[in-house]
Each structure stands twice: as structure tokens, then as C-alpha cells.
Design a protein around this motif. Structure first.
Motif, PDB file in Angstrom:
ATOM      1  N   GLN A   1       0.832  -1.197   0.000  1.00 17.34           N
ATOM      2  CA  GLN A   1       0.000   0.000   0.000  1.00 17.34           C
ATOM      3  C   GLN A   1       0.868   1.250   0.000  1.00 17.34           C
ATOM      4  OE1 GLN A   1      -2.076  -1.713   3.400  1.00 17.34           O
ATOM      5  NE2 GLN A   1      -4.018  -1.288   2.392  1.00 17.34           N
ATOM      6  N   VAL A   2       0.352   2.305  -0.638  1.00 17.21           N
ATOM      7  CA  VAL A   2       1.118   3.536  -0.841  1.00 17.21           C
ATOM      8  C   VAL A   2       0.669   4.591   0.167  1.00 17.21           C
ATOM      9  CG1 VAL A   2       1.677   5.396  -2.447  1.00 17.21           C
ATOM     10  CG2 VAL A   2       1.409   3.041  -3.283  1.00 17.21           C
ATOM     11  N   ILE A   3       1.626   5.134   0.903  1.00 11.44           N
ATOM     12  CA  ILE A   3       1.359   6.190   1.872  1.00 11.44           C
ATOM     13  C   ILE A   3       2.037   7.468   1.397  1.00 11.44           C
ATOM     14  CG2 ILE A   3       1.486   6.891   4.284  1.00 11.44           C
ATOM     15  CD1 ILE A   3      -0.045   4.252   3.790  1.00 11.44           C
ATOM     16  N   ALA A   4       1.265   8.538   1.275  1.00  8.77           N
ATOM     17  CA  ALA A   4       1.812   9.840   0.879  1.00  8.77           C
ATOM     18  C   ALA A   4       2.103  10.665   2.125  1.00  8.77           C
ATOM     19  CB  ALA A   4       0.828  10.576  -0.016  1.00  8.77           C
ATOM     20  N   LEU A   5       3.316  11.168   2.234  1.00 11.01           N
ATOM     21  CA  LEU A   5       3.727  12.013   3.359  1.00 11.01           C
ATOM     22  C   LEU A   5       3.918  13.429   2.848  1.00 11.01           C
ATOM     23  CD1 LEU A   5       6.462   9.622   4.832  1.00 11.01           C
ATOM     24  CD2 LEU A   5       4.043   9.756   5.480  1.00 11.01           C
ATOM     25  N   VAL A   6       3.212  14.390   3.459  1.00 11.38           N
ATOM     26  CA  VAL A   6       3.292  15.779   3.018  1.00 11.38           C
ATOM     27  C   VAL A   6       3.674  16.635   4.218  1.00 11.38           C
ATOM     28  CG1 VAL A   6       2.152  17.643   1.768  1.00 11.38           C
ATOM     29  CG2 VAL A   6       1.416  15.268   1.405  1.00 11.38           C
ATOM     30  N   ASP A   7       4.904  17.148   4.223  1.00 15.19           N
ATOM     31  CA  ASP A   7       5.406  17.914   5.364  1.00 15.19           C
ATOM     32  C   ASP A   7       6.596  18.739   4.876  1.00 15.19           C
ATOM     33  OD1 ASP A   7       6.609  18.697   7.915  1.00 15.19           O
ATOM     34  OD2 ASP A   7       5.418  17.095   8.812  1.00 15.19           O
ATOM     35  N   ASP A   8       6.711  19.963   5.360  1.00 19.55           N
ATOM     36  CA  ASP A   8       7.848  20.788   4.942  1.00 19.55           C
ATOM     37  C   ASP A   8       9.093  20.519   5.772  1.00 19.55           C
ATOM     38  OD1 ASP A   8       6.599  21.917   7.170  1.00 19.55           O
ATOM     39  OD2 ASP A   8       7.270  23.947   6.670  1.00 19.55           O
ATOM     40  N   ASP A   9       8.984  19.625   6.763  1.00 19.91           N
ATOM     41  CA  ASP A   9      10.137  19.240   7.577  1.00 19.91           C
ATOM     42  C   ASP A   9      10.756  17.982   6.963  1.00 19.91           C
ATOM     43  OD1 ASP A   9      11.889  18.176   9.510  1.00 19.91           O
ATOM     44  OD2 ASP A   9      10.736  19.045  11.157  1.00 19.91           O
TER      45      ASP A   9
ATOM     46  N   GLN B   1       8.578   2.207   5.275  1.00 17.65           N
ATOM     47  CA  GLN B   1       9.140   1.247   4.324  1.00 17.65           C
ATOM     48  C   GLN B   1       9.581  -0.036   5.032  1.00 17.65           C
ATOM     49  OE1 GLN B   1      12.191   3.290   2.086  1.00 17.65           O
ATOM     50  NE2 GLN B   1      10.770   4.862   1.385  1.00 17.65           N
ATOM     51  N   ALA B   2      10.077   0.093   6.260  1.00 23.17           N
ATOM     52  CA  ALA B   2      10.465  -1.084   7.036  1.00 23.17           C
ATOM     53  C   ALA B   2       9.251  -1.950   7.377  1.00 23.17           C
ATOM     54  CB  ALA B   2      11.173  -0.656   8.318  1.00 23.17           C
ATOM     55  N   GLU B   3       8.064  -1.324   7.380  1.00 19.67           N
ATOM     56  CA  GLU B   3       6.815  -2.048   7.658  1.00 19.67           C
ATOM     57  C   GLU B   3       6.159  -2.581   6.387  1.00 19.67           C
ATOM     58  OE1 GLU B   3       5.364  -2.702  10.686  1.00 19.67           O
ATOM     59  OE2 GLU B   3       7.223  -1.948  11.575  1.00 19.67           O
ATOM     60  N   GLY B   4       6.816  -2.377   5.248  1.00 21.11           N
ATOM     61  CA  GLY B   4       6.302  -2.931   4.000  1.00 21.11           C
ATOM     62  C   GLY B   4       5.482  -1.981   3.152  1.00 21.11           C
ATOM     63  N   PHE B   5       5.393  -0.714   3.554  1.00 23.05           N
ATOM     64  CA  PHE B   5       4.651   0.267   2.769  1.00 23.05           C
ATOM     65  C   PHE B   5       5.548   0.903   1.706  1.00 23.05           C
ATOM     66  CE2 PHE B   5       2.412   0.388   6.910  1.00 23.05           C
ATOM     67  CZ  PHE B   5       1.121   0.114   6.477  1.00 23.05           C
ATOM     68  N   ILE B   6       4.918   1.400   0.659  1.00 27.34           N
ATOM     69  CA  ILE B   6       5.585   2.258  -0.314  1.00 27.34           C
ATOM     70  C   ILE B   6       5.284   3.694   0.084  1.00 27.34           C
ATOM     71  CG2 ILE B   6       5.641   2.998  -2.739  1.00 27.34           C
ATOM     72  CD1 ILE B   6       4.747   0.134  -3.467  1.00 27.34           C
ATOM     73  N   THR B   7       6.276   4.556   0.078  1.00 25.69           N
ATOM     74  CA  THR B   7       6.055   5.948   0.469  1.00 25.69           C
ATOM     75  C   THR B   7       6.351   6.900  -0.672  1.00 25.69           C
ATOM     76  OG1 THR B   7       8.310   6.154   1.344  1.00 25.69           O
ATOM     77  CG2 THR B   7       6.584   5.488   2.891  1.00 25.69           C
TER      78      THR B   7
ATOM     79  N   ASP C   1      -3.019   5.239  -1.139  1.00 30.98           N
ATOM     80  CA  ASP C   1      -3.975   4.545  -0.277  1.00 30.98           C
ATOM     81  C   ASP C   1      -4.309   5.363   0.961  1.00 30.98           C
ATOM     82  OD1 ASP C   1      -4.345   1.811  -1.552  1.00 30.98           O
ATOM     83  OD2 ASP C   1      -2.169   1.938  -1.469  1.00 30.98           O
ATOM     84  N   LEU C   2      -3.379   6.224   1.384  1.00 27.81           N
ATOM     85  CA  LEU C   2      -3.594   7.059   2.573  1.00 27.81           C
ATOM     86  C   LEU C   2      -2.601   8.202   2.550  1.00 27.81           C
ATOM     87  CD1 LEU C   2      -4.312   5.900   6.181  1.00 27.81           C
ATOM     88  CD2 LEU C   2      -2.328   7.381   5.782  1.00 27.81           C
ATOM     89  N   GLY C   3      -2.997   9.349   3.106  1.00 26.63           N
ATOM     90  CA  GLY C   3      -2.106  10.494   3.200  1.00 26.63           C
ATOM     91  C   GLY C   3      -1.882  10.912   4.639  1.00 26.63           C
ATOM     92  N   VAL C   4      -0.652  11.303   4.951  1.00 21.73           N
ATOM     93  CA  VAL C   4      -0.312  11.884   6.257  1.00 21.73           C
ATOM     94  C   VAL C   4       0.135  13.314   5.993  1.00 21.73           C
ATOM     95  CG1 VAL C   4       1.151  11.729   8.307  1.00 21.73           C
ATOM     96  CG2 VAL C   4       0.400   9.629   7.157  1.00 21.73           C
ATOM     97  N   PHE C   5      -0.671  14.294   6.438  1.00 23.83           N
ATOM     98  CA  PHE C   5      -0.419  15.694   6.105  1.00 23.83           C
ATOM     99  C   PHE C   5      -0.060  16.504   7.347  1.00 23.83           C
ATOM    100  CE2 PHE C   5      -3.988  15.515   2.629  1.00 23.83           C
ATOM    101  CZ  PHE C   5      -3.249  14.581   1.924  1.00 23.83           C
TER     102      PHE C   5
ATOM    103  N   LEU D   1       3.058   4.772  17.109  1.00 25.42           N
ATOM    104  CA  LEU D   1       1.652   5.166  17.157  1.00 25.42           C
ATOM    105  C   LEU D   1       1.140   5.528  15.766  1.00 25.42           C
ATOM    106  CD1 LEU D   1      -0.976   5.990  18.551  1.00 25.42           C
ATOM    107  CD2 LEU D   1       0.066   8.212  19.054  1.00 25.42           C
ATOM    108  N   LEU D   2       1.940   6.285  15.010  1.00 25.61           N
ATOM    109  CA  LEU D   2       1.526   6.661  13.657  1.00 25.61           C
ATOM    110  C   LEU D   2       1.296   5.423  12.798  1.00 25.61           C
ATOM    111  CD1 LEU D   2       1.012   8.689  11.386  1.00 25.61           C
ATOM    112  CD2 LEU D   2       3.478   8.775  10.993  1.00 25.61           C
ATOM    113  N   ILE D   3       2.194   4.462  12.855  1.00 26.31           N
ATOM    114  CA  ILE D   3       2.043   3.244  12.059  1.00 26.31           C
ATOM    115  C   ILE D   3       0.794   2.478  12.496  1.00 26.31           C
ATOM    116  CG2 ILE D   3       3.068   0.981  11.584  1.00 26.31           C
ATOM    117  CD1 ILE D   3       5.826   2.431  11.732  1.00 26.31           C
ATOM    118  N   ALA D   4       0.526   2.449  13.812  1.00 20.62           N
ATOM    119  CA  ALA D   4      -0.670   1.762  14.310  1.00 20.62           C
ATOM    120  C   ALA D   4      -1.931   2.443  13.786  1.00 20.62           C
ATOM    121  CB  ALA D   4      -0.666   1.741  15.834  1.00 20.62           C
TER     122      ALA D   4
END
Length: 241
Positions: A3-11, A23-29, A48-52, A112-115
Motif C-alpha cells: 500500500q502507498v502512503i503519501a507524506l506531506v510535510d515541509d520538515d 518502508q520497514a513495515e512494507g509500505f511504499i512511500t 492509499d492514505l495520506g499523512v499531512f 503510534l503513527l504506524i498503528a
């Protein structure tokens, strides 16, 4: 398929560390440093999901989420977790009101975020397979028809009077739980158990924000929508017609 996780952050430090952990948990980022760039990329390939992150230059997380929800379709229903400033209740309330599925305050635990990510993706699979928990292909998932409401769990589609209403995964599961038994009251805790399963970090008042968002979406297609009833001090129910 991963599953693909999009990370959007200026940091960039957060982008790097969270990306490595996922990625260590098997996700594509996929990583983006601003909302505008992310929005253009999402149009071509929906994650599949976004973290903003909320506070970003050019286009912040709130505006990015608003644009997504206005788009509709698969992009409009994409699950989103917000990263907020520590103890910033305004950010949390606004994020939920705009249709975020969850939020986590910085600084945050990567565990926690991964959970939370896994919990939302499980809920998404549950919503697509019906509230009874998946569809192995043996039997088609039945439509839920309640007066003017039609829900199709297999396709994650909802309509009211024949007009489509785009719901997030969490919103879909809450409405499904209410619509399955019209007239029966569901408490906040019961709805939390259905929508959030084993995630013990969620406040029961989160349900109130999701209910408000669901009502707002239905009233956009029918300003007289009153099918979701509040019983103060008890919970919510889908009204019998």
C-alpha cells in the motif's frame, strides 16, 4: 501489493524518518514538501492514505484536504491523517470537521503513527467488504437501502435521492452502522468500536465531529436532510421513514 502512503510535510527530517519507518513495515512511500506539489501528484496516482502536516508554506494541510474532498471520487475519499501542533485543539477540531480520518499531535511516536495508519487501512477494507467483515467472493455484499439512502459497501458508494454523496472511510462505517438498524440508538462508544476498532487513543467526542460532517455532506444535496437523529446523552440513530 504494498500500500502507498503519501507524506506531506515541509520538515525534511520528518519526511525521511517516517518514510524509512513505513518502508520497514512494507509500505511504499511518496514524499512531498508542500501541498500544491502533492495535489498535482495525487491527481495522476491516488495513494492509499495520506499523512499531512497542517502548517506548511504555499498550500497547508487544511487547504490540501479541502481540495481533495471537493474533488470527489477515489481522490475525494482518500483517508487522511493530520499531524497537528502539540495540544492544538483548534487544529484537531478543524481537521475532523473538514473530513480528516484521524490526527496525531507532534512530537509523535512513529509506532503510534504506524498503528493509526494500519487501523485506518483496516477500516477501509472493512468498509469495502461490508460491516460483517470482508467478502471472500462467495456472496456479493448486499446494498443497504433505507428510503432515499442507498449504500453499496462493495464499491464504497453512497447516494441520497439518486445523488452521490462522497464519504471518507470513517464516515461510511459510522453511517453504515446506523443505517443497518433504523430506529436503533447507537452510543458514541458503540460507534467508536465500529469505526475505530481497537484504537484506544480516540476520544468519544470524535464521533460528534464525524456526524456533523456526514450531515453537512448530505445537506449539500438535500438541505432538508434529517435522517440522522441525535438523542442527547444517549447517542445517534438513523430515523425510520
Amino acid at each position: 501489493m504494498s500500500q502507498v502512503i503519501a507524506l506531506v510535510d515541509d520538515d525534511r527530517n520528518i519526511l525521511t524518518s517516517v518514510s524509512i519507518a513505513l518502508q520497514a513495515e512494507g509500505f511504499i512511500t511518496r514524499v512531498y514538501t508542500d501541498g500544491a506539489t502533492a495535489l498535482r501528484a495525487f491527481t495522476d496516482n491516488v495513494p492509499d492514505l495520506g499523512v499531512f502536516d497542517i502548517k506548511m508554506p504555499q498550500m497547508d494541510g487544511m487547504e490540501l484536504l479541502r481540495r481533495l474532498r471537493e474533488t470527489g471520487g477515489a481522490l475525494g475519499a482518500m483517508p487522511v491523517i493530520f499531524l497537528t501542533s502539540k495540544d492544538d485543539e483548534l487544529d484537531e477540531a478543524l481537521g475532523l470537521a473538514m473530513g480528516a480520518d484521524d490526527y496525531i499531535a507532534k512530537p509523535f511516536s512513529q509506532r503510534l503513527l504506524i498503528a493509526r495508519i494500519r487501523a485506518i487501512l483496516r477500516r477501509q477494507a472493512l468498509a469495502r467488504g461490508g460491516a460483517t467483515g470482508g467478502n471472500d467472493g462467495a456472496e456479493p455484499v448486499a446494498l443497504i437501502e433505507r428510503g432515499r439512502l442507498v449504500m453499496d459497501p462493495a464499491r464504497h458508494k453512497v447516494s441520497w435521492d439518486g445523488r452521490d454523496v462522497v464519504l471518507t472511510v470513517t464516515e461510511f462505517l459510522i453511517l453504515e452502522a446506523l443505517a443497518q438498524r433504523p430506529g436503533v440508538v447507537k452510543s458514541r462508544n458503540q460507534l467508536l468500536d465500529i469505526a475505530y476498532q481497537d484504537d484506544v487513543y480516540v476520544d468519544d467526542r470524535t464521533i460528534d465531529s464525524h456526524i456533523k460532517r456526514i450531515r453537512r455532506k448530505f445537506r449539500a444535496v438535500d438541505d432538508r436532510f434529517e435522517a440522522i437523529e441525535t438523542l442527547y446523552g444517549v447517542g445517534y440513530r438513523f430515523g425510520e421513514e
